[in-house]
Design an enzyme around this catalytic site. Structure first.
Site, PDB file in Angstrom:
ATOM      1  N   LYS A 284      -4.870   2.656  -8.981  1.00 39.05           N
ATOM      2  CA  LYS A 284      -5.293   2.215 -10.317  1.00 39.05           C
ATOM      3  C   LYS A 284      -5.154   3.369 -11.307  1.00 39.05           C
ATOM      4  O   LYS A 284      -5.239   4.529 -10.926  1.00 39.05           O
ATOM      5  CB  LYS A 284      -6.776   1.794 -10.278  1.00 39.05           C
ATOM      6  CG  LYS A 284      -7.045   0.450  -9.640  1.00 39.05           C
ATOM      7  CD  LYS A 284      -8.537   0.136  -9.688  1.00 39.05           C
ATOM      8  CE  LYS A 284      -8.856  -1.181  -9.002  1.00 39.05           C
ATOM      9  NZ  LYS A 284      -8.253  -2.357  -9.645  1.00 39.05           N
ATOM     10  N   ARG A 358      -9.217  -9.880  -1.358  1.00 38.65           N
ATOM     11  CA  ARG A 358      -8.868 -11.136  -0.682  1.00 38.65           C
ATOM     12  C   ARG A 358      -8.591 -10.909   0.808  1.00 38.65           C
ATOM     13  O   ARG A 358      -8.831 -11.775   1.634  1.00 38.65           O
ATOM     14  CB  ARG A 358      -7.679 -11.802  -1.398  1.00 38.65           C
ATOM     15  CG  ARG A 358      -6.415 -11.002  -1.400  1.00 38.65           C
ATOM     16  CD  ARG A 358      -5.424 -11.428  -2.490  1.00 38.65           C
ATOM     17  NE  ARG A 358      -5.832 -10.974  -3.820  1.00 38.65           N
ATOM     18  CZ  ARG A 358      -5.179 -11.263  -4.937  1.00 38.65           C
ATOM     19  NH1 ARG A 358      -4.078 -11.991  -4.915  1.00 38.65           N
ATOM     20  NH2 ARG A 358      -5.623 -10.812  -6.099  1.00 38.65           N
TER      21      ARG A 358
END
Ligand code: BES
Ligand code: MN
Ligand code: ZN
Length: 508
Positions: A284, A358
């Protein structure tokens, strides 16, 4: 981490000192208690109200210091506007507002005369008000060393620090009864907020698991599954996310069996617990990365909820499952392009290591269904930035394969103020995550990022299990100031799921 505050209920005429809190409705109609005081002080309250331009509207207050002839150090007159229109959330927020007004105006005790101009407040509404008082009292300041005089309280301690709040009402016994589950609720929300607020150097997967283990004291059965067990179970997706970190991954299973054998199969609540999300090799950007200490807010909610259910001895069987991992870039981290095998046997092509939540949930959801055959399964996750693009910070995203569960959750959201908005699922969206080399890929392309993430989760849900996924990226952390919360973590989901369970799954 709330300041320890003694909250109690007393009759309308019980003795009072410190800060007195009184109310008035729109058109500055004083409540009976306020009228009494007004008479005793020869019109002090009504004169002060007039001078201040107080009309009894919400957010209007009058602050009177050292009222002559009274034991009070201070009187606060607070506007209710139109309490006849209030729902539970309004009483909750009013409690928060009043607690906010007390801070900085502190005396050792505050006495709140909770009534309307027209009459008494129902015990359930008094309990909502009291919950608001407690929630607003929450502060996370364990790392503020300068303002701490006493080691254990976290608050600057002096003889004017608020220690006691008394709510005066018509039927204090009934109010106390309605209040009984509120203390545990406040603790559960505070626990969730604490976990979200805690920095990731202090709270890694192991430390988080230890905090969950502490629920044992309340009668929750807690199992910690370490990396070896997870390996044996075949949780290849969850383990792949944690493999770049020096800190071992864990899954925690918490069982509350409040309905016993007769209660049948449990409800399963599953939480994403990424204790820090750097993005991994798909790193990120630096700006704002510190917020990713809150990427375990789903798991925090599950722990807070289990605390709350056990504290009030909810008559329901609930299993809470959280996947705890740290997503780091390193020589042992997973790479974009890797293919991993999940516990379900389905393979995943990892196109972006930042789509890690996920993968963690995939194995936890599968495990939950395989081991517990739950009646329904709800998962919470700070899953996508995209959900904030869609819904801002006002609603959490709701995805579900079941209209009834979806409507129940939406209604619980409206009732508690932890609001949800349903977003679609469908075959065309599902196609977005088909992979050329594996059963699926972990990203779905540019558009509808929250939906493709939800489609990914749905591939790990057995067809007939009612399931809902709550994307809480916008609501659980980096919170907007509200009447009941001023901390970074909100504890979102604890009150929502308590309500869902109380209304639909408890044996009464
Ligand atoms: N934890 C983030 C989502 C997030 C972002 C939560 C901002 C709270 C605030 C999640 O793991 C993530 O990185 N999602 C990616 C998915 C993408 C790589 C497909 C995202 O939302 O950008
Ligand atoms: Mn991520
Ligand atoms: Zn994440």
């Amino acid at each position: 981490m709330s300041d320890p505050i003694a909250l109690s209920f007393a009759g309308k005429t019980a003795s009072a000192d410190g800060v007195g809190v009184l109310f008035a409705e729109e058109g500055h109609k004083l409540t009976p208690a306020a009228q009494d005081l007004d008479k005793k002080t020869k019109g002090l309250l009504s004169r002060a109200a007039e001078i201040a331009g107080f009309k009894g509207r919400k957010d209007q207050t009058v602050d009177i210091l050292a009222p002559q002839g009274l034991k009070f150090a201070r009187l606060l007159l607070v506007g209710l506007e139109q309490p006849s229109t209030y729902g539970a959330e309004d009483w909750l927020n009013l409690g928060g507002t009043v607690r906010g007004l007390l801070s900085g105006r502190e005396a050792p005790s505050a006495h709140i005369f909770l009534e309307t101009a027209g009459g008494d407040v129902a015990p359930a509404d008094i309990a909502s008000f009291a919950l608001g008082v407690l929630l607003r009292g929450y502060k996370f300041q364990k790392y503020k060393t300068k303002s701490r005089k006493k080691q254990d309280t976290g608050a600057e301690e002096n003889d004017r620090t608020l220690k006691k709040i008394v709510i005066h009402c018509a039927d204090p016994k009934a109010a106390a009864q309605a209040f009984a589950p509120v203390r545990g609720m406040a603790e559960g929300v505070a626990l969730a907020r604490d976990l979200v607020n805690e920095p990731a150097n202090v709270l890694g997967p192991t430390e988080f698991a230890a905090r969950a283990k502490a629920l044992t004291k309340l009668g929750v059965q807690v199992e910690l599954l370490g990396p070896k067990v997870l390996q044996k179970l075949g949780m290849g997706a969850l383990l792949a996310v944690g493999q770049g970190s020096d800190r071992p991954s864990h899954v925690v299973v918490m069982q509350w069996k409040g309905a016993g054998v007769k209660g049948g199969d449990p409800i399963a609540i599953v939480g994403k617990g990424v204790t820090f999300d750097t993005g991994g090799i798909s790193l990120k950007p630096a700006a704002g990365m510190e917020d990713m200490k809150g990427d375990m807010a789903g798991a925090a909610c599950v722990v807070g909820l289990m605390h709350e259910l056990a504290a009030r001895k909810a008559t329901v069987n609930v299993v809470g499952i959280i996947g705890l991992v740290e997503n780091m870039p390193s020589g042992s981290a997973q790479r974009p392009g890797d293919v991993v095998t999940s516990m379900s046997g389905q393979t995943i092509e990892v196109l972006n290591t930042d789509a890690e939540g996920r993968m963690v949930l995939a194995d936890c959801l599968w495990y939950a269904q395989k081991r517990f055959k739950p009646k329904a399964i709800v998962n919470l996750a700070t899953l996508t930035g995209a959900v904030m693009v869609a819904l801002g910070k006002e609603h959490a995203g709701l995805f579900s394969n079941n209209d009834e569960l979806s409507e129940r959750l939406t209604a619980a959201g409206r009732a508690t103020g932890e609001k949800l908005w349903r977003l679609p699922l469908g075959a065309k969206y599902d196609k977005m995550i088909d992979s050329k080399v594996a059963d699926m890929k972990n990203t779905g392309g540019k558009w509808g990022g929250s939906i493709s993430a939800a489609q990914f989760l749905q591939r790990f849900i057995k067809d007939n299990t009612p399931w809902a996924h709550l994307d809480i990226a916008g609501t659980a952390m980096s919170s907007v100031d509200s009447e009941i919360n001023r901390s970074w973590g909100s504890g979102f989901g604890v009150r929502l799921l308590d309500r869902l369970i109380a209304d639909h799954y408890e044996r009464h």
